[in-house]
Write a protein that holds these residues in place. Structure first.
Motif, PDB file in Angstrom:
ATOM      1  N   THR A 191       0.841  -1.203   0.000  1.00  0.00           N
ATOM      2  CA  THR A 191       0.000   0.000   0.000  1.00  0.00           C
ATOM      3  C   THR A 191       0.874   1.250   0.000  1.00  0.00           C
ATOM      4  O   THR A 191       0.568   2.214  -0.685  1.00  0.00           O
ATOM      5  N   THR A 192       1.976   1.203   0.741  1.00  0.00           N
ATOM      6  CA  THR A 192       2.839   2.390   0.768  1.00  0.00           C
ATOM      7  C   THR A 192       3.427   2.659  -0.614  1.00  0.00           C
ATOM      8  O   THR A 192       3.370   3.782  -1.110  1.00  0.00           O
ATOM      9  N   GLN A 208       0.678   3.826  -3.069  1.00  0.00           N
ATOM     10  CA  GLN A 208       0.117   5.144  -2.783  1.00  0.00           C
ATOM     11  C   GLN A 208       1.147   6.247  -2.945  1.00  0.00           C
ATOM     12  O   GLN A 208       0.806   7.354  -3.351  1.00  0.00           O
ATOM     13  N   GLY A 226       0.320   8.778  -5.646  1.00  0.00           N
ATOM     14  CA  GLY A 226       0.156  10.087  -5.021  1.00  0.00           C
ATOM     15  C   GLY A 226       1.136  11.099  -5.586  1.00  0.00           C
ATOM     16  O   GLY A 226       0.770  12.233  -5.883  1.00  0.00           O
ATOM     17  N   TYR A 231     -10.364  12.934  -7.000  1.00  0.00           N
ATOM     18  CA  TYR A 231      -9.442  11.966  -6.400  1.00  0.00           C
ATOM     19  C   TYR A 231      -9.618  11.850  -4.893  1.00  0.00           C
ATOM     20  O   TYR A 231      -9.336  10.816  -4.308  1.00  0.00           O
ATOM     21  N   THR A 244     -11.698   9.089   0.029  1.00  0.00           N
ATOM     22  CA  THR A 244     -11.127   9.135   1.377  1.00  0.00           C
ATOM     23  C   THR A 244     -12.137   9.581   2.429  1.00  0.00           C
ATOM     24  O   THR A 244     -11.922   9.356   3.602  1.00  0.00           O
ATOM     25  N   THR A 294      -5.998   1.057  -1.507  1.00  0.00           N
ATOM     26  CA  THR A 294      -5.351   2.132  -2.260  1.00  0.00           C
ATOM     27  C   THR A 294      -6.404   3.055  -2.864  1.00  0.00           C
ATOM     28  O   THR A 294      -6.286   4.279  -2.805  1.00  0.00           O
ATOM     29  N   TRP A 295      -7.451   2.467  -3.406  1.00  0.00           N
ATOM     30  CA  TRP A 295      -8.548   3.265  -3.958  1.00  0.00           C
ATOM     31  C   TRP A 295      -9.122   4.165  -2.873  1.00  0.00           C
ATOM     32  O   TRP A 295      -9.412   5.327  -3.081  1.00  0.00           O
ATOM     33  N   SER A 353      -7.735   5.303   0.022  1.00  0.00           N
ATOM     34  CA  SER A 353      -6.989   6.335   0.748  1.00  0.00           C
ATOM     35  C   SER A 353      -5.926   7.071  -0.061  1.00  0.00           C
ATOM     36  O   SER A 353      -5.240   7.927   0.479  1.00  0.00           O
ATOM     37  N   CYS A 354      -5.805   6.769  -1.345  1.00  0.00           N
ATOM     38  CA  CYS A 354      -4.755   7.409  -2.121  1.00  0.00           C
ATOM     39  C   CYS A 354      -4.959   8.918  -2.259  1.00  0.00           C
ATOM     40  O   CYS A 354      -3.994   9.677  -2.384  1.00  0.00           O
ATOM     41  N   GLN A 374      -2.798  11.090  -0.152  1.00  0.00           N
ATOM     42  CA  GLN A 374      -1.415  11.251  -0.618  1.00  0.00           C
ATOM     43  C   GLN A 374      -1.334  12.248  -1.763  1.00  0.00           C
ATOM     44  O   GLN A 374      -0.390  13.028  -1.837  1.00  0.00           O
ATOM     45  N   GLN A 385       2.082   6.619   5.871  1.00  0.00           N
ATOM     46  CA  GLN A 385       1.434   5.519   5.189  1.00  0.00           C
ATOM     47  C   GLN A 385       1.858   4.182   5.782  1.00  0.00           C
ATOM     48  O   GLN A 385       1.057   3.284   5.971  1.00  0.00           O
TER      49      GLN A 385
END
Lengths: 292, 297
Positions: A78-79, A82, A86, A107, A111, A165-166, A168-169, A172, A221
């Motif tokens: 994920t890091t 993102q 990001g 985008y 979140t 990722t969808w 919380s991206c 970022q 992240q």
């Protein structure tokens, strides 16, 4: 201002309530968690001290290592995803081409959504019955390879990583974007005049100039992955065969479903220690003199 | 640290933003940039559009026609979902919890930030450090003792207690943000106030609080985002159906309506609309808040 006899009463009145709440509901439970990790519960009402037994049980448990492995995979993927996405989108928005505000707004929307709703949406995207994924794969001619990802031990974690990722991206994107906005425009302009474009610009100007924000996003992240509970809980409940179980869920299952309170508290301590260690270590590792 | 926060916050202020005069001259580059932006925009938007479409289809339409827009617009799905669930109740509970969380956070944090930013005394640094140390503590690490504690008080199913716990975990980051705001106010404020014979109390309420409005709004917005969507703690502390907050109410709703996808989709749509509206209304403040909250010295 100085503290005087006259105002010390007011000052205490200002400090005490907040600190009391904070000490009693945040700091004290953390300490208690450490203490409780050295106890075992015979019944919910009676407990006894067992030293490091719970820790030994954790280290000897195969399930624990599997969960830790899952958590590391989840954390790194994920890091990486993102930070890359990001950075890319944050940069493209920073160019301020026509319509960039609309993209920026869009985008960020995922979140703010309740994670239960996000979990539901992605469950249905992946589902064989009415999902989007299967027709999508059919459309590109890969339909024969479709297996329901959430019931496959190999794919379930990847499926959750994508959903996360969808979800919380957007944060970022915003963070990177704000980092780029803070770059000195004179420096960027003069670099442009010197003929820096594209990759050169990004490598030699943008990355060094926004290093502080890059560092911060990576740390946030990574540590954030240690708190990821909701999507896993909603989408798979940790399955199939614990393939998507992460540390927080492992804590939850052990403490509140198996009533293994000592074991659960070892997880609590571990999450806490990992969060602290990762923050400190990564900050040290990524320390780097900024350009100026 | 405070300065850095300020800087980053003002960085998103698009009114004063320097326009980056970057060389995007080539048409081809421009086209590629738009392609990338649009692909990601679609990835974000498609699942939501698809949810919207699903919520307006008939069950048969959904099975036959997964992708396309509804053949018939079944607004009745919404009515059924609204009637069949207690979504209004869940939202009300979430509003109560979120409101209480904001009030408790602001009332406890603002005075602390004021003292820490405007007074000098021995041990202040230590106090500040203790206050913000909690920023890195995940709530999971405290959840088992908290759960048992609330049980001991016999206070499960108490929205106030849930809010108090949420607020407690908002304290460190909120102090961090507000302290930054208040430190940046000019020193002369106090001198003037004291020449006029102002007490600490009056100084706080009449001068500092009004000047820190932006900061208070920021910590409130962050509190909304954190408590409105919180699942784990509310799930553990609330079990009475009448007291469920939106996330746990939604969980129950999903299990219950498992086979009626269209109504389910309508219910989920109703659950996410308040979040989207809130975001659109407070977009800039939310983004600033996120940035302010993320920057740690």
């Amino acid at each position: 201002m100085k503290v005087t006899k006259k105002n010390i009463g007011t000052i205490l009145l200002f400090l005490v309530p907040g600190f009391l709440v904070y000490a009693y509901l945040v700091l004290y439970p953390i300490l208690q968690s450490v203490v409780m990790s050295t106890y075992t519960w015979d019944t919910l009402a009676s407990s006894r001290f067992v030293g490091f037994n719970n820790y030994r049980a954790v280290l000897g448990s195969q399930m624990f290592w599997k969960v830790l492995g899952n958590t590391l995979i989840f954390m790194v993927s994920t890091t990486t995803l993102q930070v890359l996405i990001g950075f890319l989108l944050g940069y493209l928005i920073y160019l301020q081409l026509k319509g960039y505000r609309l993209y920026k707004t869009l985008y960020f929307i995922p979140t703010v959504l309740p994670s239960v709703a996000v979990g539901f949406i992605w469950n249905y995207i992946y589902s064989p019955g009415m999902g989007l994924l299967k027709p999508l794969m059919n459309a590109v001619g890969a339909g024969a390879h479709y297996i329901p990802p959430l019931s496959s031990p190999q794919l379930a974690l990847i499926a959750i990583i994508i959903a996360q990722t969808w979800n919380s991206c957007g944060i970022q994107v915003i963070l990177f974007n704000s980092g780029f906005m803070n770059m000195s425009s004179e420096v960027i302009e003069s670099a442009t005049l010197d003929g820096a474009t594209g990759w050169k610009m990004i490598r030699h100007m943008v990355i060094p100039l926004s290093w502080d924000i890059i560092k911060m996003v990576i740390i946030l992240q990574t540590v954030g992955a240690l708190r990821s509970f909701d999507l896993v809980y909603v989408m798979t409940g940790g399955g199939p065969n614990h393939a998507t179980e992460l540390l927080p869920l492992h804590l939850f299952v052990n403490a509140f479903q198996n009533f293994n309170i000592g074991y659960g508290n070892v997880m609590a301590v571990l999450i806490f220690v990992l969060a602290m260690t990762i923050t400190v270590v990564m900050r040290k590792l990524m320390e780097r003199e900024s350009l100026y | 640290m405070g300065n850095q926060t300020k800087k980053a916050v003002s960085g998103t202020d698009e009114l004063v933003m320097p326009s980056p005069q970057l060389a995007v001259e080539k048409k081809k580059t421009l086209v590629w940039i738009y392609i990338v932006l649009t692909v990601f925009a679609l990835i974000v938007a498609l699942p939501l559009i698809w949810l919207l479409f699903s919520s307006l289809k008939s069950q048969a339409d959904l099975t036959m026609n997964t992708w396309g827009p509804p053949k018939q617009w079944m607004f009745s799905n919404y009515l059924k979902a609204w009637k069949g669930s207690k979504i209004d109740k869940y939202m009300l509970n979430s509003v109560i919890v979120t409101g209480l969380t904001i009030v408790i956070t602001v009332v406890t944090v603002t005075p602390i930030a004021f003292v820490l930013s405007r007074f000098n005394f021995k041990g202040k640094k230590l106090l500040y450090f203790i206050a913000i140390a909690g920023m890195m503590i995940p709530i999971h690490s405290a959840i088992i003792p908290l759960y048992m504690m609330v049980g001991k008080w016999n206070q499960y199913n108490n929205l106030g207690v849930l809010s108090l716990i949420y607020a407690a975990f908002r304290i460190p980051i909120s102090i961090f943000i507000l302290e930054g705001f208040m430190t940046s106010l000019p020193r002369e404020l106090e001198e003037c106030a004291f020449i006029d014979g102002c007490s600490v109390f009056r100084l706080f309420f009449k001068i500092i609080v009004p000047l820190t409005k932006d900061g208070i709004v920021t910590i409130s917005i962050l509190a909304v985002l954190a408590s409105w969507n919180e699942l784990l703690v509310s799930m553990l502390l609330l079990s009475k159906p009448a007291l469920k907050t939106l996330p746990i109410g939604l969980m129950g709703f999903i299990t219950e309506y498992n086979s009626e996808y269209t109504q389910l989709a309508a219910g989920i749509m109703m659950a996410i609309i308040p979040s989207i509206v809130f975001y659109i209304l407070a977009q800039e403040k939310i983004e600033k808040g996120m940035i302010a909250g993320a920057i740690k010295g």
